[in-house]
Structures are given as C-alpha cells and as structure tokens.
Design a protein around this motif. Structure first.
Motif, mmCIF file in Angstrom:
data_model
loop_
_atom_site.group_PDB
_atom_site.id
_atom_site.type_symbol
_atom_site.label_atom_id
_atom_site.label_comp_id
_atom_site.label_asym_id
_atom_site.label_seq_id
_atom_site.Cartn_x
_atom_site.Cartn_y
_atom_site.Cartn_z
ATOM 1 N N PRO A 1 5.647 0.289 12.404
ATOM 2 C CA PRO A 1 4.325 0.173 12.111
ATOM 3 C C PRO A 1 3.379 0.488 13.130
ATOM 4 C CG PRO A 1 5.412 -1.988 12.749
ATOM 5 C CD PRO A 1 6.398 -0.856 12.571
ATOM 6 N N GLY A 2 3.672 0.807 14.569
ATOM 7 C CA GLY A 2 2.732 1.269 15.572
ATOM 8 C C GLY A 2 2.426 2.531 15.344
ATOM 9 N N THR B 1 12.668 5.314 -0.308
ATOM 10 C CA THR B 1 11.728 4.224 -0.665
ATOM 11 C C THR B 1 12.707 3.472 -1.900
ATOM 12 O OG1 THR B 1 10.535 5.410 -2.443
ATOM 13 C CG2 THR B 1 9.640 5.119 -0.200
ATOM 14 N N THR B 2 13.679 4.199 -2.473
ATOM 15 C CA THR B 2 14.401 3.303 -3.436
ATOM 16 C C THR B 2 15.835 2.767 -2.861
ATOM 17 O OG1 THR B 2 15.709 5.471 -3.927
ATOM 18 C CG2 THR B 2 13.476 5.081 -5.422
ATOM 19 N N GLU C 1 14.306 -1.528 3.235
ATOM 20 C CA GLU C 1 13.027 -2.450 3.433
ATOM 21 C C GLU C 1 11.979 -2.258 4.371
ATOM 22 O OE1 GLU C 1 10.852 -5.276 1.118
ATOM 23 O OE2 GLU C 1 12.876 -4.395 0.569
ATOM 24 N N ASN C 2 12.390 -1.572 5.471
ATOM 25 C CA ASN C 2 11.533 -1.290 6.453
ATOM 26 C C ASN C 2 10.675 -0.181 6.062
ATOM 27 O OD1 ASN C 2 13.621 0.243 6.550
ATOM 28 N ND2 ASN C 2 13.185 1.362 8.529
ATOM 29 N N VAL C 3 10.958 0.606 5.237
ATOM 30 C CA VAL C 3 10.271 1.672 4.776
ATOM 31 C C VAL C 3 9.259 1.186 3.821
ATOM 32 C CG1 VAL C 3 10.259 4.000 3.754
ATOM 33 C CG2 VAL C 3 11.779 3.697 5.114
ATOM 34 N N ARG C 4 9.490 0.242 2.893
ATOM 35 C CA ARG C 4 8.973 -0.295 1.785
ATOM 36 C C ARG C 4 7.742 -1.184 2.491
ATOM 37 N NH1 ARG C 4 13.995 0.107 -0.889
ATOM 38 N NH2 ARG C 4 14.714 -1.785 0.069
ATOM 39 N N ASP C 5 7.940 -2.013 3.746
ATOM 40 C CA ASP C 5 6.991 -2.523 4.326
ATOM 41 C C ASP C 5 5.807 -1.581 4.662
ATOM 42 O OD1 ASP C 5 8.214 -5.093 3.943
ATOM 43 O OD2 ASP C 5 9.187 -4.698 6.034
ATOM 44 N N ILE C 6 6.234 -0.577 4.972
ATOM 45 C CA ILE C 6 5.196 0.526 5.577
ATOM 46 C C ILE C 6 4.210 1.148 4.254
ATOM 47 C CG2 ILE C 6 4.676 2.821 6.577
ATOM 48 C CD1 ILE C 6 5.450 0.666 8.577
ATOM 49 N N VAL C 7 5.268 1.207 3.132
ATOM 50 C CA VAL C 7 4.492 1.652 1.775
ATOM 51 C C VAL C 7 3.531 0.558 1.438
ATOM 52 C CG1 VAL C 7 4.761 1.889 -0.603
ATOM 53 C CG2 VAL C 7 6.342 2.989 0.934
ATOM 54 N N ARG C 8 3.667 -0.679 1.726
ATOM 55 C CA ARG C 8 2.932 -1.944 1.352
ATOM 56 C C ARG C 8 1.656 -1.887 2.263
ATOM 57 N NH1 ARG C 8 7.890 -4.521 1.473
ATOM 58 N NH2 ARG C 8 8.509 -4.952 -1.035
ATOM 59 N N MET C 9 1.725 -1.453 3.610
ATOM 60 C CA MET C 9 0.719 -1.421 4.459
ATOM 61 C C MET C 9 -0.287 -0.319 4.245
ATOM 62 S SD MET C 9 2.293 -0.719 8.241
ATOM 63 C CE MET C 9 0.551 -0.247 9.189
ATOM 64 N N ALA C 10 0.352 0.777 3.904
ATOM 65 C CA ALA C 10 -0.439 2.071 3.813
ATOM 66 C C ALA C 10 -1.546 2.245 2.779
ATOM 67 C CB ALA C 10 0.597 3.299 3.806
ATOM 68 N N LYS D 1 8.478 4.192 -7.945
ATOM 69 C CA LYS D 1 8.927 3.037 -6.751
ATOM 70 C C LYS D 1 7.560 2.889 -5.901
ATOM 71 C CE LYS D 1 12.142 0.669 -4.900
ATOM 72 N NZ LYS D 1 12.768 -0.579 -5.811
ATOM 73 N N ILE D 2 6.932 3.692 -5.939
ATOM 74 C CA ILE D 2 5.585 3.471 -4.834
ATOM 75 C C ILE D 2 4.625 2.585 -5.838
ATOM 76 C CG2 ILE D 2 3.614 4.446 -3.979
ATOM 77 C CD1 ILE D 2 5.872 5.114 -2.441
ATOM 78 N N ALA D 3 4.557 2.667 -6.859
ATOM 79 C CA ALA D 3 3.673 1.736 -7.894
ATOM 80 C C ALA D 3 4.457 0.627 -7.944
ATOM 81 C CB ALA D 3 3.714 2.462 -9.389
ATOM 82 N N GLU D 4 5.593 0.455 -7.911
ATOM 83 C CA GLU D 4 6.326 -1.039 -7.828
ATOM 84 C C GLU D 4 6.080 -1.638 -6.616
ATOM 85 O OE1 GLU D 4 10.772 -2.508 -7.461
ATOM 86 O OE2 GLU D 4 10.696 -0.724 -8.897
ATOM 87 N N VAL D 5 6.165 -1.131 -5.358
ATOM 88 C CA VAL D 5 6.121 -1.762 -4.337
ATOM 89 C C VAL D 5 4.782 -2.233 -4.003
ATOM 90 C CG1 VAL D 5 6.452 -1.280 -1.656
ATOM 91 C CG2 VAL D 5 8.240 -0.442 -3.210
ATOM 92 N N LYS D 6 3.816 -1.248 -4.273
ATOM 93 C CA LYS D 6 2.479 -1.525 -3.970
ATOM 94 C C LYS D 6 1.747 -2.360 -5.181
ATOM 95 C CE LYS D 6 -0.276 0.917 -1.610
ATOM 96 N NZ LYS D 6 -0.130 0.168 -0.338
ATOM 97 N N GLU D 7 2.544 -2.614 -6.186
ATOM 98 C CA GLU D 7 2.092 -3.367 -7.297
ATOM 99 C C GLU D 7 0.772 -3.067 -7.873
ATOM 100 O OE1 GLU D 7 1.878 -7.477 -5.846
ATOM 101 O OE2 GLU D 7 3.835 -7.804 -5.954
ATOM 102 N N LEU D 8 0.898 -1.583 -7.979
ATOM 103 C CA LEU D 8 -0.246 -0.888 -8.699
ATOM 104 C C LEU D 8 0.257 -0.296 -10.041
ATOM 105 C CD1 LEU D 8 -1.515 1.244 -5.614
ATOM 106 C CD2 LEU D 8 -2.756 -1.017 -6.612
ATOM 107 N N ASP D 9 -1.006 0.121 -10.937
ATOM 108 C CA ASP D 9 -0.770 0.594 -12.199
ATOM 109 C C ASP D 9 0.052 1.947 -11.784
ATOM 110 O OD1 ASP D 9 -1.001 0.614 -15.247
ATOM 111 O OD2 ASP D 9 -1.590 2.422 -14.591
#
Length: 269
Positions: free
Chosen positions: A172-173, A191-192, A197-206, A241-249
C-alpha cells in the motif's frame, strides 16, 4: 448495457488492452489471436518492449494494424544489456506514430536477474528519456517498493506525463505514493487468483479513475482459464473482477477504464 455470454464475455462497450507481449504468444497464429481479440470488442492493444532484442519487433508489430500500438524500453531483467546504442534506439523511436510510452522499465528485486545498482541506473536513464520526450512510462516494480518510490520522486517535476505501474502486486505504500502523484495502477489476471487478496485490497483502495486493465499475456492467465497461455482476448475477465471487487456496475468500470487508457496513452483521443 446489454451483454452476450459466450465462453469469454463480450461487452457492448469497448476495452483497451494496455499491456501484453504479442511477440511472446505461441499457442496459435498471431492473426488468429488478433481476430479473436477484436471479436470481444477490444478496440486497441499495446504490445510492450522489454529487451534490446525486441525493440524493433515491437515496432514492426505495432505497424501491422491501425489498432495495434507499442512501447520502447528495457525491462529490469535485461538491465545489464542496456547500452548507449540501445538508449539511442529508444530515444530515436520513442515518439514514433505507433509508440505510446517508454517501458517496460523499473526494478525487480525478486528475481535479481541484473545487479540492483545497474537496474537503478538504467531505470533513471529511461525515465529521463520519457521526460525529454514527454511520454508516459510503463513501470515494473517487484519487491522494490522503497527504491521505486525514491527514484520516481527524483522525477516528480520533470516527468509531466506519468503512466502506469503495471501488474501491481506491491504494498500500500507504493500504491499511495503512485496514486497521490497521479500514476495509474495496472491490474490483470492476478486479481482473479484465490490467494491474491493483497492485490484485491489495492484494487479496493485505488480510485476507479486511476485503474487500467491489462493481461500481461502470455503470463498470468485469469480464472477460469488458468493453466492456458494468456492472451489479450481474456481481458473481459479482468474487467468483471475489478467491478466485483470494487462493487461497481460493470458498465461504469468499462467506461472509466477506457477513459483512463485514453488519457494515459492516447491523449489526442
């Protein structure tokens, strides 16, 4: 947004494949791969240079179709092959009509295929080329977060067009630094993966406004095709997968990542 389901999802909205290695693909004839890629509504493809041996090959590939583009740069694995002649070739072709970035450049302390001091020197020299040419940069960083931040910080004022830290698997730094400085983060089939999960955490924060889609094919094939050679036509799975992880349409992810790709590599539209 309507969508037809086949083995690979096909969306009405176009995608841009921002990072692949067309000259590394082996499973099928290139023309077949390109036809299948267009068949899933991928509008543009960027194939990436990595070594002195494939700089010219990338230029040749990018000229084959109007929708194919390339980069010029030397990967940290090949840093010890970098030379003045290689640098001159990158500088000479770094703003060719179909060349959209300097890369893939950076640091790799996981494999350490080249001396770390040499990697840092070559990274700096290529960032300087990008600054001089006013081109964006495609960055590889693995197990080298602190040095990547340190070197990028030296170019905060001179490198006006940022670019992307591709295949982002760092902490994250580095993510926060890059995002604060206006860089994009590139995400692919990792991401799949179940253990990513560490990568998906960065997807969520970005912010979605700073995310790019890529395959890095022939590597990192997404689920459900792991075990096969990766290819640009698997990019829709990354978008899903990006849409799923970020809970976006999904339509929002497709539209925004498309705009992000244009802004980063194709500012003229």
């Amino acid at each position: 947004m309507s969508r037809k389901r086949r083995d690979i999802p096909v969306f009405d909205q176009p995608l841009i494949e921002t990072h692949c290695h067309l000259d590394y693909l082996k499973d099928r004839p290139l023309e077949e791969t390109l036809e299948k890629t267009r068949g899933v509504n991928i509008e543009r493809v960027i194939t990436i240079a990595v070594s002195p041996d494939n700089l010219a090959r990338v230029r040749e590939l990018s000229g084959r179709q109007p929708w194919l583009y390339g980069t010029q740069g030397i990967h940290p694995h090949d840093a010890e092959s970098y030379s003045d002649a290689c640098e001159e070739e990158i500088r000479r072709h770094g703003k060719d009509d179909k060349i959209v970035a300097i890369g893939e450049i950076g640091l790799d302390y996981f494999y350490d295929n080249a001396d770390r001091e040499v990697q840092k020197q070559v990274f700096r020299r290529q960032l300087q080329i990008a600054a001089e040419l006013d081109q964006p940069v495609v960055i590889h960083s693995r197990e080298a977060d602190e040095d990547t931040i340190r070197i990028l910080s030296e170019f905060e004022d001179t490198l006006k067009r940022r670019g992307v830290i591709h295949s982002f698997t760092s902490g994250p730094g580095l993510a926060r630094y890059a995002l604060d400085q206006g860089w994009c983060l590139g995400f692919n089939g990792i991401t799949t993966f179940n253990k990513a999960e560490n990568v998906r955490d960065i997807v969520r924060m970005a912010p979605i406004e700073q995310i790019l889609l890529e395959t890095d094919s022939p590597f990192l094939t997404p689920v459900p095709y792991r075990g096969r050679e990766n290819a640009p036509f698997y990019l829709p799975f990354v978008a899903e997968k990006i849409a799923e992880v970020k809970e976006l349409d999904l339509s929002e992810v497709l539209a925004q990542t498309y705009r992000n790709s244009l802004r980063t590599f194709f500012p003229a539209g």
